[in-house]
Structure formats: C-alpha cells, structure tokens
Design a protein around this motif. Structure first.
Motif, short mmCIF file in Angstrom:
data_model
loop_
_atom_site.label_atom_id
_atom_site.label_comp_id
_atom_site.label_asym_id
_atom_site.label_seq_id
_atom_site.Cartn_x
_atom_site.Cartn_y
_atom_site.Cartn_z
N ASP A 118 0.80 -1.23 0.00
CA ASP A 118 0.00 0.00 0.00
C ASP A 118 0.83 1.28 0.00
OD1 ASP A 118 -2.34 -1.36 -0.10
OD2 ASP A 118 -2.80 -1.20 2.03
N GLY A 119 2.11 1.16 -0.12
CA GLY A 119 2.96 2.35 -0.12
C GLY A 119 3.41 2.70 1.28
N GLY A 120 3.98 3.86 1.41
CA GLY A 120 4.55 4.26 2.69
C GLY A 120 6.02 3.93 2.75
N VAL A 121 6.62 4.17 3.91
CA VAL A 121 8.05 3.97 4.11
C VAL A 121 8.27 2.75 5.00
CG1 VAL A 121 10.14 4.96 5.09
CG2 VAL A 121 8.57 6.41 3.81
N CYS A 122 9.13 1.86 4.56
CA CYS A 122 9.45 0.65 5.32
C CYS A 122 10.94 0.61 5.63
CB CYS A 122 9.06 -0.60 4.53
SG CYS A 122 7.28 -0.93 4.47
N ARG A 123 11.30 -0.20 6.62
CA ARG A 123 12.69 -0.44 6.98
C ARG A 123 12.96 -1.93 6.94
NH1 ARG A 123 11.01 4.07 9.63
NH2 ARG A 123 12.50 5.82 9.78
N HIS A 124 14.17 -2.30 6.61
CA HIS A 124 14.50 -3.72 6.47
C HIS A 124 14.64 -4.44 7.80
CE1 HIS A 124 14.92 -3.61 2.15
NE2 HIS A 124 15.79 -2.63 2.21
N TYR A 177 3.89 -7.21 9.28
CA TYR A 177 3.73 -7.54 7.87
C TYR A 177 2.28 -7.62 7.37
CZ TYR A 177 8.71 -8.49 7.63
OH TYR A 177 10.07 -8.36 7.65
N ASP A 178 1.30 -7.52 8.27
CA ASP A 178 -0.08 -7.62 7.79
C ASP A 178 -0.72 -6.24 7.64
OD1 ASP A 178 -2.21 -9.42 6.98
OD2 ASP A 178 -3.29 -8.68 8.74
N ARG A 187 8.81 -17.57 10.00
CA ARG A 187 9.10 -17.09 8.63
C ARG A 187 7.76 -16.75 8.01
NH1 ARG A 187 9.54 -15.11 4.08
NH2 ARG A 187 11.10 -15.70 2.53
N VAL A 188 7.60 -15.49 7.62
CA VAL A 188 6.32 -14.98 7.14
C VAL A 188 6.39 -14.77 5.63
CG1 VAL A 188 4.70 -13.06 7.25
CG2 VAL A 188 5.78 -13.89 9.35
N THR A 189 5.37 -15.26 4.91
CA THR A 189 5.24 -15.01 3.48
C THR A 189 4.16 -13.97 3.26
OG1 THR A 189 5.87 -17.30 2.96
CG2 THR A 189 4.75 -16.05 1.23
N THR A 190 4.46 -12.95 2.47
CA THR A 190 3.52 -11.85 2.24
C THR A 190 3.09 -11.81 0.78
OG1 THR A 190 5.39 -10.35 1.88
CG2 THR A 190 4.47 -10.44 4.09
N ALA A 191 1.98 -11.11 0.51
CA ALA A 191 1.47 -11.00 -0.86
C ALA A 191 2.40 -10.17 -1.73
CB ALA A 191 0.07 -10.39 -0.84
N GLU A 192 3.05 -9.18 -1.14
CA GLU A 192 3.98 -8.33 -1.87
C GLU A 192 5.34 -8.37 -1.17
OE1 GLU A 192 3.20 -6.79 -4.64
OE2 GLU A 192 1.01 -7.05 -4.60
N GLY A 193 6.39 -8.37 -1.95
CA GLY A 193 7.72 -8.37 -1.36
C GLY A 193 8.17 -9.76 -0.91
N PRO A 194 9.39 -9.84 -0.38
CA PRO A 194 9.96 -11.15 -0.02
C PRO A 194 9.50 -11.70 1.32
CG PRO A 194 11.55 -9.43 0.44
CD PRO A 194 10.36 -8.75 -0.19
N GLY A 195 8.66 -10.96 2.06
CA GLY A 195 8.27 -11.42 3.39
C GLY A 195 9.41 -11.18 4.37
N ALA A 199 13.17 -10.60 4.70
CA ALA A 199 13.89 -11.68 4.03
C ALA A 199 14.52 -11.13 2.74
CB ALA A 199 12.95 -12.84 3.74
N GLY A 200 15.27 -11.95 2.06
CA GLY A 200 15.87 -11.52 0.81
C GLY A 200 17.23 -10.87 1.01
N ALA A 201 17.83 -10.48 -0.11
CA ALA A 201 19.19 -9.96 -0.08
C ALA A 201 19.32 -8.65 0.67
CB ALA A 201 19.70 -9.78 -1.52
N ASP A 202 18.24 -7.87 0.72
CA ASP A 202 18.32 -6.56 1.37
C ASP A 202 18.07 -6.61 2.87
OD1 ASP A 202 18.85 -5.25 -1.03
OD2 ASP A 202 16.72 -5.06 -1.50
N GLY A 203 17.60 -7.72 3.36
CA GLY A 203 17.32 -7.83 4.79
C GLY A 203 18.60 -8.03 5.59
#
Length: 280
Positions: A144-150, A182-183, A219-227, A253-257
């Motif tokens: 939904d947009g906004g600012v997130c942190r890894h 994440y929800d 370990r959480v799986t999300t609809a958008e992004g690597p979770g 998760a992922g390389a940026d986490g």
C-alpha cells in the motif's frame, strides 16, 4: 624577570575569534568566545568587526614572528611565550574510538541495553517510542505504499496480563508481532499486501542477561515483497518487580534484509543497565 604572562584568558592562536585559558605555563583545554570590544556611539557593527579582525591579525603576526625569529632551529615548544602572547596550542592526539567500548542502546524502562551492531542505527523519524534500533535507510513499501525499513528491534514491558511464563507469553505474542510487522499497520494499510502464510522456524529456552527466557521465530510469506522473519523473545526484567519484557525482531527476508544471525547476536548482547549479569 620572567617574561611568561600570568594565568588568564588570551586570544587563542588556533582560533582568532575565541579565547583560551593560559595557566601560567601552558595552554589548557578551556576555551570561550572572545568578547566583542566596546564600540563608541556611532561606531556601528562594522567598526566592531574591524577591531576583532585587526586583533586576530595582530596575534597571528606576533606568533608567526616568534617562530621565524627563533634561534638554533628550536621549535615552538622550546621557546617561552612572548609577553602577553602565550605559545601556540599543541594539538593532542585524537582519542581511539575503540577505547570507549562497543556502542549500545539503552531501554531505561526495563533496565537493559542492546548492542548496536554494524549497519544498525538508533531510531530516527520513527513514531513508535519502543523501537530500540533500525537498519540504516528506508525504502518504499511494496504494498500500500509508505516507508518501510529492512529491520526493527522493539522492546516492551508486558502489562496487559498477569501471566509470567516467558514460553506462554512468547507463543501468544508472535502472532501479534507478525501481524503488526507484515499484515496491517496502525492505520489499517497493508504495506506488504498482507500475510499469506507462516511457519515456525525456531523456538526454545534462552538465557538473556542471566535470566531464563524463551523465543519463538516465524518465517512470514507476504502477498507483496519477499516477506520476512519475526521473533518474539520474552524474559523477566532486570529492574523493579521483574515484569516480563518482550523484545520483537522484524527482519525482511531476501538480499536486502539484515543477516538472520543478528537476531542471535543482539539477544546474546543484551545486558542489565550498567553492565554485568542480572541475578536470576
């Protein structure tokens, strides 16, 4: 007769717009802004500036002359100061940053500190007052947009229940921790499109600052992004009546986490305020 000036405030040779305290034999670390000279009526601000600049030039000229006219090649430290003009300040070595010990973040309410690992920073522009640290930088949330942190580390006192078992509290908290991360955010938006599934990837007893705690990791799986990974860690506080403390870890998760091993490194580095180990 000694030509060394008496103790007092003198123009600082290293900073012409301030004064430094001369103790009669050497410069000290004490400095202050140089007072503006008195300006006769009608002199205006321009005259004050001119007088200050002229004084600075005079001090510099006297010190430079003393250096140039010295005999036998002696350096500044080998000559006494000229009358009324103490010797130049000798720079001291820069302190070794490692001498102060590792950086920590303090949770004063719960009487504990957290190690501030590489690539982690104290919270900046974070609305929640219980965030202890975040990863560096932000990115645009994939949902939904906004600012997130890894990465986030959050510390809270458990007050909404009389339960004191770290295992029970950690197992109860993990679902809320995952949902908050994440929800849905506090205003109802879904920065990651919502949680689609989760699985337990770790749980068990763990010693925290010398006290018996318990953690649960999903370990959480999300609809958008690597979770991502979410962990709830609960242990008794080191202060007061020992109310339980819950520390939440949120790692993309992922390389940026951040490295997943940072969860364990932070947990192992939690200490009672003032260092040492808490009494069990």
């Amino acid at each position: 007769m000694s030509m060394t000036p008496p103790p007092g405030w003198y123009p600082d040779p290293s900073a012409p717009y301030q004064e430094r305290w001369w103790d009669g034999t050497a410069w000290t670390e004490h400095a202050r802004a140089a007072p503006l000279p008195a300006v006769p009526p009608g002199g205006g601000r321009g005259r004050a500036i001119a007088l200050t600049a002229a004084a600075a030039v005079l001090v510099t000229a006297i010190v430079t002359g003393a250096l140039v006219l010295g005999e036998d090649g002696a350096g500044p430290a080998a000559r006494p100061p000229a009358p009324g003009v103490p010797a130049p300040v000798t720079s001291s070595p820069s302190p070794d940053p490692s001498a102060a010990g590792p950086a920590v973040v303090e949770d004063q309410l719960n009487g504990i500190t957290f190690p501030l690992l590489d690539n982690w920073v104290r919270p900046r522009n974070v609305a929640e007052d219980d965030v202890m640290m975040t990863t560096e930088g932000t990115y645009e949330c994939p949902g939904d947009g906004g600012v997130c942190r890894h990465g986030l580390v959050i510390s809270r006192t458990v007050t909404a229940t009389a339960e004191r078992s770290p295992k029970t509290l950690a197992e109860r908290d993990i679902e809320d921790a995952a949902g908050d991360a994440y929800d849905r955010d506090p205003v109802g938006a879904r920065p990651f499109g919502g949680i689609e599934s989760h699985r337990v990837v770790g749980s068990g007893a763990v010693a925290v600052a010398g006290r018996a705690g318990y953690y649960v990791r999903w370990r959480v799986t999300t609809a958008e992004g690597p979770g991502g990974y979410v962990q709830s860690l609960v242990f008794p506080s080191a202060v007061g009546t020992g109310s339980p403390v819950v520390v939440r870890y949120v790692f993309d998760a992922g390389a940026d986490g951040p490295p997943l091993a940072d969860m364990d490194r932070i947990t192992e580095g939690i200490r009672p305020t003032g260092g040492g180990t808490a009494d069990p």
